[in-house]
Design an enzyme around this catalytic site. Structure first.
Site, PDB file in Angstrom:
ATOM      1  N   ASP A 117       4.174  -9.575 -28.360  1.00 21.61           N
ATOM      2  CA  ASP A 117       4.689  -9.101 -28.837  1.00 21.61           C
ATOM      3  C   ASP A 117       3.979  -8.735 -29.215  1.00 21.61           C
ATOM      4  OD1 ASP A 117       5.961  -9.407 -32.006  1.00 21.61           O
ATOM      5  OD2 ASP A 117       4.737 -10.320 -32.946  1.00 21.61           O
ATOM      6  N   GLY A 118       5.363  -6.884 -30.350  1.00 24.14           N
ATOM      7  CA  GLY A 118       4.977  -5.771 -30.183  1.00 24.14           C
ATOM      8  C   GLY A 118       5.232  -4.943 -29.405  1.00 24.14           C
ATOM      9  N   HIS A 140      10.023  -1.752 -24.616  1.00 22.51           N
ATOM     10  CA  HIS A 140      10.177  -3.826 -23.226  1.00 22.51           C
ATOM     11  C   HIS A 140       9.802  -4.428 -22.249  1.00 22.51           C
ATOM     12  CE1 HIS A 140      11.269  -5.902 -26.655  1.00 22.51           C
ATOM     13  NE2 HIS A 140      13.081  -5.304 -27.076  1.00 22.51           N
ATOM     14  N   SER A 190      13.367 -15.512 -27.384  1.00 20.37           N
ATOM     15  CA  SER A 190      13.271 -16.683 -28.712  1.00 20.37           C
ATOM     16  C   SER A 190      15.176 -17.290 -28.739  1.00 20.37           C
ATOM     17  CB  SER A 190      13.029 -16.421 -30.033  1.00 20.37           C
ATOM     18  OG  SER A 190      13.047 -15.705 -30.631  1.00 20.37           O
ATOM     19  N   LEU A 225       0.370 -20.869  -9.340  1.00 20.30           N
ATOM     20  CA  LEU A 225       0.134 -20.461 -10.637  1.00 20.30           C
ATOM     21  C   LEU A 225       1.442 -21.412 -10.587  1.00 20.30           C
ATOM     22  CD1 LEU A 225      -0.530 -19.343 -13.429  1.00 20.30           C
ATOM     23  CD2 LEU A 225       0.693 -17.149 -12.795  1.00 20.30           C
ATOM     24  N   LEU A 264       3.383 -19.512 -34.888  1.00 20.27           N
ATOM     25  CA  LEU A 264       3.893 -19.417 -33.981  1.00 20.27           C
ATOM     26  C   LEU A 264       5.731 -19.484 -33.396  1.00 20.27           C
ATOM     27  CD1 LEU A 264       2.637 -23.290 -33.825  1.00 20.27           C
ATOM     28  CD2 LEU A 264       1.613 -21.416 -31.753  1.00 20.27           C
ATOM     29  N   SER A 265       6.500 -19.025 -34.042  1.00 24.22           N
ATOM     30  CA  SER A 265       7.621 -18.648 -34.391  1.00 24.22           C
ATOM     31  C   SER A 265       8.435 -19.207 -33.031  1.00 24.22           C
ATOM     32  CB  SER A 265       8.038 -17.160 -33.605  1.00 24.22           C
ATOM     33  OG  SER A 265       7.099 -16.083 -34.201  1.00 24.22           O
TER      34      SER A 265
HETATM   35  C1  FPP Z   1       8.416  -9.024 -28.772  1.00 23.92           C
HETATM   36  O1  FPP Z   1       8.085  -7.594 -29.115  1.00 23.92           O
HETATM   37  C2  FPP Z   1       9.072  -9.002 -27.501  1.00 23.92           C
HETATM   38  C3  FPP Z   1       9.777  -9.315 -26.753  1.00 23.92           C
HETATM   39  C4  FPP Z   1      11.470  -9.714 -27.907  1.00 23.92           C
HETATM   40  C5  FPP Z   1      10.604  -9.183 -25.357  1.00 23.92           C
HETATM   41  C6  FPP Z   1      10.226  -9.816 -24.857  1.00 23.92           C
HETATM   42  C7  FPP Z   1      10.520  -9.158 -23.014  1.00 23.92           C
HETATM   43  C8  FPP Z   1       9.241  -8.788 -22.901  1.00 23.92           C
HETATM   44  C9  FPP Z   1       7.954  -9.278 -22.391  1.00 23.92           C
HETATM   45  C10 FPP Z   1      10.086  -7.489 -21.460  1.00 23.92           C
HETATM   46  C11 FPP Z   1      10.828  -8.587 -20.207  1.00 23.92           C
HETATM   47  C12 FPP Z   1      10.187  -9.884 -19.923  1.00 23.92           C
HETATM   48  C13 FPP Z   1      10.818 -10.675 -18.887  1.00 23.92           C
HETATM   49  C14 FPP Z   1      10.022 -12.004 -18.070  1.00 23.92           C
HETATM   50  C15 FPP Z   1      11.983 -10.388 -18.087  1.00 23.92           C
HETATM   51  P1  FPP Z   1       9.361  -7.298 -30.274  1.00 23.92           P
HETATM   52  O2  FPP Z   1      10.569  -6.546 -30.032  1.00 23.92           O
HETATM   53  O3  FPP Z   1       9.756  -8.318 -31.298  1.00 23.92           O
HETATM   54  O4  FPP Z   1       8.348  -5.959 -30.861  1.00 23.92           O
HETATM   55  P2  FPP Z   1       7.666  -5.683 -32.413  1.00 23.92           P
HETATM   56  O5  FPP Z   1       7.566  -6.954 -33.162  1.00 23.92           O
HETATM   57  O6  FPP Z   1       6.880  -4.181 -32.501  1.00 23.92           O
HETATM   58  O7  FPP Z   1       9.158  -5.270 -32.900  1.00 23.92           O
END
Ligand code: FPP
Length: 265
Positions: free
Chosen positions: A43-44, A60, A88, A154, A218-219
């Site tokens: 997250d973040g 991202h 999600s 892994l 946990l979302s």
């Molecule tokens: C949460 O941050 C992150 C996501 C919704 C996407 C997670 C994606 C990646 C880590 C990159 C892609 C990974 C792969 C394996 C291809 P947010 O966007 O909700 O951040 P915020 O809460 O700061 O807005």
């Protein structure tokens, strides 16, 4: 696809705490050292990008690089199972442009990272509703699982279009269908048997769940499997996550006293 390899009686007569694939062990057998399975709520990304006046996709993209660092850290720490929450079921509600960016990033990730993961002995699995992705992505997900299925170093599970409530509802439907088909006796449906209908069948429950960005929830991630997981919340935005943060979470975990509901020793 549900994994029901043992007879109903055999499964249900075993101890309730499943921590190893292919066999069930009791809580006191769990190694006191490191976690076997670490799961991460990444997250973040958005806040990381906003703090740099960059578009969210930059966060991202850096987040995808951080996944690579997490994989390396897990391998170096002797962790056997790593599960990351990449998308999600609720993320589909984001603006169309961000969905396009995220699916584009996933498409590139599958084209560029899988060969290296394969070479590094990583076995890839995906959980979640993959039918919602474009056909070419679905094909690449299947190929990645097939091409890495013999790897043992892994086990990396990437949760995509994943929601735990949907997973549990699907498992309930599958179990009910087995009862209706006469292949499962209703009275025999115990916890161990039910978990064989989940998307994570064959995977041990996470010992440690890490969430970055300071949020503490946990979302809808691994709700069934998280029953006895230790939770560690880190004040780092996911794109900045590195091996030091991974080690800090493992150190925190090592100080926890896991009793699985039993009395203190
Ligand atoms: C949460 O941050 C992150 C996501 C919704 C996407 C997670 C994606 C990646 C880590 C990159 C892609 C990974 C792969 C394996 C291809 P947010 O966007 O909700 O951040 P915020 O809460 O700061 O807005």
């Amino acid at each position: 696809m549900p994994v029901i390899s043992q007879s109903v009686t055999e499964v249900c007569e075993q101890a309730p705490s499943s921590v190893a694939v292919g066999r069930t062990v009791t809580a006191h057998e769990i190694p006191a050292l490191g976690p076997a399975h670490v799961a991460i709520i990444m997250d973040g990304n958005g806040r990381w990008a906003a703090s740099r006046s960059l578009p969210r996709i930059s966060g991202h993209r850096e987040g995808a690089r951080a996944v690579r660092r997490a994989v390396e850290a897990a391998i170096r720490s002797g962790v056997s199972w790593l599960t990351v929450y990449a998308f999600s079921s609720e993320n589909w509600r984001r603006p169309a442009a961000e969905i396009l960016d995220l699916t584009g990033l996933l498409r590139r990730y599958l084209k560029t990272e899988v060969a290296e993961l394969k070479a590094n002995g990583v076995r890839l699995r995906f959980i979640g509703d993959r039918a919602r992705f474009d056909r070419d992505i679905q094909t690449d997900l299947e190929a990645a699982e097939r091409d890495t299925q013999r790897n043992l170093r892994l086990n990396l599970t990437i949760a995509l279009s994943y929601g735990a409530r949907a997973e549990i509802a699907a498992a309930a439907r599958a179990a009910a269908a087995a009862v209706l088909a006469g292949t499962l006796e209703l009275d025999k449906l115990c916890e161990d048997l039910f978990q064989g209908f989940l998307a994570t069948a064959g995977t041990p429950d996470p010992d440690l769940i890490i969430r970055t960005s300071g949020e503490q929830r946990l979302s809808n991630f691994l709700l069934w499997q998280a029953a006895y997981a230790e939770l560690v919340f880190l004040d780092v935005l996911w794109p900045d996550f590195n091996e030091t943060h991974f080690a800090a979470a493992l150190a925190d975990y090592s100080r926890r006293d896991r009793r699985f509901g039993a009395r203190p020793r």
